[in-house]
Design an enzyme around this catalytic site. Structure first.
Site, PDB file in Angstrom:
ATOM      1  CE  LYS A  72      -4.464  -1.478   1.745  1.00 12.02           C
ATOM      2  NZ  LYS A  72      -4.300  -2.920   2.022  1.00 12.02           N
TER       3      LYS A  72
ATOM      4  CD  GLU B 172     -10.431   5.503   1.070  1.00 12.16           C
ATOM      5  OE1 GLU B 172     -10.236   6.654   0.650  1.00 12.16           O
ATOM      6  OE2 GLU B 172      -9.761   4.522   0.702  1.00 12.16           O
TER       7      GLU B 172
ATOM      8  CB  SER C  20      -0.142  -8.291  -0.895  1.00  6.81           C
ATOM      9  OG  SER C  20      -0.965  -9.053  -0.036  1.00  6.81           O
TER      10      SER C  20
HETATM   11  C1  LIG Z   1      -5.140  -3.926   1.680  1.00 12.11           C
HETATM   12  C2  LIG Z   1      -4.456  -5.205   1.407  1.00 12.11           C
HETATM   13  C3  LIG Z   1      -4.846  -6.072   0.371  1.00 12.11           C
HETATM   14  C4  LIG Z   1      -6.041  -5.825  -0.504  1.00 12.11           C
HETATM   15  O1  LIG Z   1      -6.009  -4.665  -1.269  1.00 12.11           O
HETATM   16  P1  LIG Z   1      -5.734  -4.681  -2.821  1.00 12.11           P
HETATM   17  O2  LIG Z   1      -6.062  -3.310  -3.259  1.00 12.11           O
HETATM   18  O3  LIG Z   1      -6.650  -5.718  -3.434  1.00 12.11           O
HETATM   19  O4  LIG Z   1      -4.319  -5.042  -3.036  1.00 12.11           O
HETATM   20  C5  LIG Z   1      -4.108  -7.214   0.146  1.00 12.11           C
HETATM   21  N1  LIG Z   1      -3.051  -7.536   0.924  1.00 12.11           N
HETATM   22  C6  LIG Z   1      -2.654  -6.737   1.941  1.00 12.11           C
HETATM   23  C7  LIG Z   1      -1.493  -7.145   2.765  1.00 12.11           C
HETATM   24  C8  LIG Z   1      -3.332  -5.553   2.228  1.00 12.11           C
HETATM   25  O5  LIG Z   1      -2.934  -4.781   3.246  1.00 12.11           O
END
Ligand SMILES: *Cc1c(COP(=O)(O)O)cnc(C)c1O
Length: 417
Positions: free
Chosen positions: A107, A129, A394
């Site tokens: 993010k 938000e 992610s």
């Molecule tokens: C917020 C988040 C997501 C989901 O958001 P996307 O916009 O679909 O990437 C996925 N993995 C993690 C670790 C997150 O913090």
């Protein structure tokens, strides 16, 4: 939803996507995307679109952005070979480590990029938000870094559920505003942020957290996250000796997934997005928007959404707060319709098991969101033995400890007798 497009139209769209021609000048990805917003919001969106055209691809913006990615975020993030997982699955498994990025997930790429843009556009303050709080934390950190005051709108229910992240945001200098209207969660927080934006579109910059919403956000967020896929391709060539046979990422709004997938659309590999299957297939039991949803307008974009037969948007459920959203980015809806990317779902229980397996075999506590991608990758590996797999890792799972604590860890004794 392949039936939405004729084969010729699907082929034309995919070629346009690969050529970098989407979204078109109306902000559309084929039938999806666009800008469906009230008249009062149009000037704010047009200002942003103009600002992006003027700054995003200049050398000045890019050198500042890339420098922040390198020296503050910690990019390029590592590409890690997973030897024990590979042996267990009968595959060659590689992980793109967004969990190692500053603040613990992908993010931050988007947050720092948009914070720099806000400065360039002369904004006096930033609003954002957040649902689970992860985007709020990334925004607070990025705004502190560029020296802009940050206000984060958050549903009153979420503030209660996500106390540690509220504390993190405040320590990073953000004002956190409790939203008491509507469902008191993410959707109400977005509505409140939009209302605030209308009150002063030139003084306020709205820092949106995923590849969703009205044009130009899905485009802007994809551009800022594409470093994930570009780095992955280079690292796979250098470390694995070639590109993967299959690529996996979890999909909430779809920002980490589009960042990884977009630079690989032309490659000879399968691409699979994984949504939250929750506790079952019924409406309200999951957040599998692409797998089970229908087309409609949500928060300014025509995309796939979870709605009932009256067009009423449905509540969703997932064990991972970051996947718990009733819509999805319009570019994913397009990629599904062209057949280039396949979207599947993984349930709560399976995600928990995958998280445990990765901890035990590779020493990585991944996020609950991310765990969903591992479920689908493992299933694919069983059906396609001996292949090379890339998984977008992610984020890290430390934030999930309050949830994980409800599922007690194994108690072990490693004494020799
Ligand atoms: C917020 C988040 C997501 C989901 O958001 P996307 O916009 O679909 O990437 C996925 N993995 C993690 C670790 C997150 O913090």
């Amino acid at each position: 939803m392949t039936s939405l497009l004729s084969p010729a139209e699907a082929d034309r769209l995919l070629k346009a996507a690969i050529a970098g021609e989407l979204p078109d000048d109306r902000g559309r990805f084929g039938p999806f995307g666009g800008r469906y917003v009230p008249e009062t919001l149009v000037p704010a969106f047009e200002r942003l679109e103009e600002g992006i055209r003027e700054h995003l691809h200049t050398d000045e913006f890019q050198s500042e952005f890339v420098n922040e990615l390198k020296t503050w975020v910690g990019r390029p993030t590592a590409l890690t070979f997973a030897p024990r997982l590979s042996e267990r699955w009968g595959a060659e498994v590689w992980l793109k480590r967004e969990d190692l990025a500053h603040t613990g997930a992908h993010k931050i790429n988007n947050a720092i990029g948009q914070a720099i843009l806000a400065k360039k556009l002369g904004a006096k303050r930033v609003i954002a938000e957040t649902g689970a709080g992860q985007h709020g934390v990334a925004s607070a950190a990025a705004c502190a870094r560029v020296g802009l005051p940050c206000t984060v709108y958050m549903g009153a229910v979420d503030i209660e559920r996500q106390a540690p992240n509220v504390d993190r945001m405040r320590r990073l200098g953000a004002a956190v505003v409790a939203v008491e209207s509507g469902d008191k969660t993410l959707r109400a927080a977005i509505d409140e942020a939009l209302r605030e934006w209308v009150s002063d579109p030139s003084g306020i910059y709205y820092l949106l957290g995923s590849a969703v919403g009205a044009h130009p956000y899905p485009y802007l967020v994809r551009e800022l996250h594409s470093c994930i896929g570009r780095e992955s391709r280079e690292q796979m060539m250098a470390q694995a000796g070639g590109l993967p046979d299959a690529v996996f990422a979890c999909v909430g709004g779809g920002s980490n997934a589009i960042g990884l997938f977009y630079p690989m659309l032309a490659d000879d590999c399968e691409i699979i997005g994984v949504e939250a299957g929750g506790t079952g297939k019924g409406l309200g039991q999951n957040a599998a928007t692409l797998a089970t949803g229908t087309p409609g307008v949500l928060q300014g974009a025509y995309t796939m959404i979870l709605q009932n037969s009256d067009g009423q948007v449905q509540e969703t459920h997932s064990i991972s707060a970051g996947l718990d959203y009733s819509g999805v980015g319009p570019e994913h809806a397009m990629l599904q319709a062209t057949g280039r990317v396949r979207y599947v779902s993984a349930g709560d229980e399976a995600a928990l098991e995958a998280l445990e397996e990765l901890c035990e075999l590779e020493g990585i506590l991944t996020a609950l969101e991310t765990s969903h991608a591992f479920v689908a990758a493992r299933a694919w590996a069983k059906e396609n033995p001996g292949k090379r797999i890339l998984i977008g890792n992610s984020g890290r799972g430390d934030k999930d400890m309050p949830t994980l604590t409800k599922y007690p860890a194994k108690v072990r004794t490693h004494a020799s007798t």
